[in-house]
Motif scaffolding. Structure first.
Motif: not given
Lengths: 167, 167
Positions: A84-86, A107-110, A35-37
Motif C-alpha cells: 500500500h506504499g506506506l 507513510g510519514e503523512a499518515a 477512520q480509514a487513516i
C-alpha cells in the motif's frame, strides 16, 4: 424480547480488568478502522507502523522481538504496508537477509493522522476525568505496558506457545 | 548493534493512551493464548464466550450487536467454539433462523479458568498499585468500556465502515 430491541448492554461489576481492556480495545479498533487513516493501514498494524516511524530502519526481526510476536505475522503486516506504499523494505547492505523498514512519504503523512485520531479518542473516552486524573492514568498505563510485556516475555522464555498468531 | 542483542525497548512518553491500550492488549493476548485455557478458545473469542456464559441463550445476532461486530465474524467464532465442544448453537423454536448459544459442560468448566487467569494477570500487571488505586482504575475502566462502545456505536450509526472484520 421485541424483535428489534437493542440488546441489553451492561458491563458486569465483576469483570476483571483484563476483560475490560479486551472490550475497550475492541471498541477502539472498530472506531479506528472506521477512520480509514490510510489505505492498507488496519488497526492491528498501527503498533508496527508507529514503531517504524520512531525507529526508522528497524529490522523485521527486531520488530517481531519488540512485540514478542512471530516473524511470519510481522512479515505479512510489513508486506501489506509495503504493497500500500506506506513503507519500504530494504535489505541491509551488510546482511542482505535482514530487511530494514522505513516509512515512505505517504507513510510519514499518515503519522500525524494516527496521533490526532488517537488523541481525539483518548479525550472522548476519558471525558469526565480531570486533567490530573488523565495524567495519572497515562502513567499507570505506561507501567502496565512494560509489566504486561515482561509477563508475555516470561511466558515466551518459559517456552509456552508464544509466536502463534493471535488477535 | 550486536547480532543477538535484544531490541531496545522503551515506551515513548508521548504515546497516546489508545496506543498504550493496543500494546497492553497485545501483550495480554500473548499471555492468554499461551495459557491454553481450553482447546479452541483463543483470546479473541473470550469476550463472546464470557458473554454467552452471562446470558445463556443469547442469539448470534444479539451477540454481534452487543459488540458492534459483523455477523460473519460472530458466526465464525461461534462455529469454531461449537466444533471444539465449548458451546451449542440451537435454533430458536419460534424462529428457526435464530441461533441461540449456550455453553456446554466443557465450556462451563472453562469459565472459572478464564476468571482465574484474568485475575492473576490483573494482579501481576498492576503490581505496585495499592488496593484503592486498583479499585479506582477498575471503575475508570468500566466507564471507558461504556464510553468507547458509545463512540464505536456512533461511528456505526453514522454509516462508517464498521462491520468489516478487524483485529
Amino acid at each position: 424480547m421485541p424483535q428489534n430491541a437493542p440488546p441489553h448492554y451492561t458491563i458486569p461489576d465483576d469483570i476483571p480488568l483484563a476483560g475490560l481492556i479486551s472490550i475497550v480495545h475492541r471498541m477502539y479498533s472498530i472506531h479506528m478502522d472506521g477512520q480509514a487513516i490510510a489505505p492498507g493501514l488496519k488497526t492491528g498494524q498501527i503498533p508496527f507502523f508507529m514503531r517504524i516511524s520512531r525507529e526508522p530502519g528497524i529490522t523485521q526481526d527486531d520488530l517481531a522481538a519488540y512485540y514478542i510476536i512471530d516473524k511470519g505475522t510481522v512479515a505479512r503486516a510489513a508486506r501489506r504496508m509495503e504493497e500500500h506504499g506506506l513503507i519500504t523494505r530494504t535489505p541491509d547492505p551488510d546482511n542482505r537477509r535482514k530487511l530494514r523498514l522505513f516509512l515512505t512519504a505517504r507513510g510519514e503523512a499518515a503519522v500525524p493522522r494516527v496521533f490526532a485520531t488517537d488523541r481525539d479518542w483518548d479525550k472522548r473516552v476519558l471525558s469526565g476525568l480531570s486533567e490530573e486524573e488523565r495524567r495519572n492514568l497515562h502513567a499507570i498505563f505506561q507501567k502496565m505496558a512494560v509489566q504486561s510485556r515482561d509477563i508475555a516475555r516470561g511466558d515466551a522464555d518459559n517456552g509456552s506457545e508464544f509466536g502463534t498468531e493471535h488477535r
